[in-house]
Motif scaffolding. Structure first.
Motif: not given
Length: 270
Positions: A84-106
């Motif tokens: 499901a994540m691959k269809e969204l052009h995501l994998d586990k590492n990139e999901l974590e990167h998105v989360l980390w980025d969101r934490v910094l932005h918040l």
């Protein structure tokens, strides 16, 4: 008479066809909310808490406690989640990167400032991944004489394992040297920071493209949040609110040969 052939089952009863493993899929980088965060790369016991408080005292720089992003993970709990994540052009590492980025932005948004700095020392051990996550990140490499780091760690622990401490310091120093050689980082030393805080912080501000502010040196008058283990240094030295001279390296500390080489490469006497 021919045997009747049942029509293929559909919906929830359908038997899925085998799919190739998704472990080899690498997702492309997603857009970042914070494109150019700042990471302080250092060993433990090298003055990173002092540096983060000086930076956090700047009106445009937010440098919170250690955030330990590398320990923040996502868990794909079902066997089809990776598909499901691959269809969204995501994998586990990139999901974590998105989360980390969101934490910094918040955190940056809450602070109302312009630049965010993460000074978690174990980030040093994964600097290549940080660079993959944020190709436009900026880095401050903070060095300290390895013998002084060993002494500080030894004094901090109630039952020190001297061999383990030397190995820990060597691991950090190897990664620091990798970062120093491979990143366009701003390199400073703890000894310089404590001896000439104005000159060193002026250099950092120039690197970060913000004006220097005298109030940075009066970090004790600012609120920097809770001080406790796992979030940064909480010693009486840091609580004093003043930049204090660095303890010189103990010449009686026996360094492994590789640490001697690194100390010399960083401009320290053997």
């Amino acid at each position: 008479m021919k045997e009747a052939v049942s029509p293929p089952r559909r919906g929830m009863d359908a038997i899925p066809s085998p799919r190739p493993a998704m472990d080899s899929y690498t997702a492309p980088p997603a857009p970042r909310l914070v494109e150019s965060p700042v990471f302080v790369l250092s060993s433990v016991r090298s003055g990173s808490t002092l540096l983060r408080m000086l930076l956090n005292s700047h009106s445009q720089i937010r440098a919170p406690h250690e955030m330990h992003l590398r320990t923040v993970h996502v868990h794909l709990s079902r066997e089809f989640t990776a598909d499901a994540m691959k269809e969204l052009h995501l994998d586990k590492n990139e999901l974590e990167h998105v989360l980390w980025d969101r934490v910094l932005h918040l955190e940056l948004t809450r602070s109302g400032k312009d630049v965010i700095v993460d000074k978690t020392p174990p980030n040093t051990l994964m600097w290549p991944r940080l660079r993959r996550c944020w190709p436009r990140a900026r880095h401050i490499v903070l060095l300290r004489h390895p013998a002084a780091v060993i002494t500080s760690l030894t004094n901090r622990r109630s039952d020190p394992d001297h061999e383990a401490i030397r190995a820990e310091v060597l691991g950090y120093c190897e990664k620091l040297e990798e970062a120093r050689q491979n990143l366009a980082a701003h390199v400073i030393t703890y000894e310089e920071l404590t001896a000439e805080p104005e000159r060193v912080t002026r250099g950092i501000c120039a690197y970060l493209d913000v004006p220097w502010e005298p109030g940075m040196l009066d970090y004790g008058s600012k609120d920097h949040g809770v001080l406790r283990p796992q979030l940064g240094d909480w010693s009486s030295t840091i609580r004093s609110g003043r930049v204090q001279p660095a303890h010189t390296a103990d010449t009686s500390v026996e360094l492994p040969e590789r640490l001697k080489e690194l100390a010399q490469a960083w401009g320290y006497p053997a």
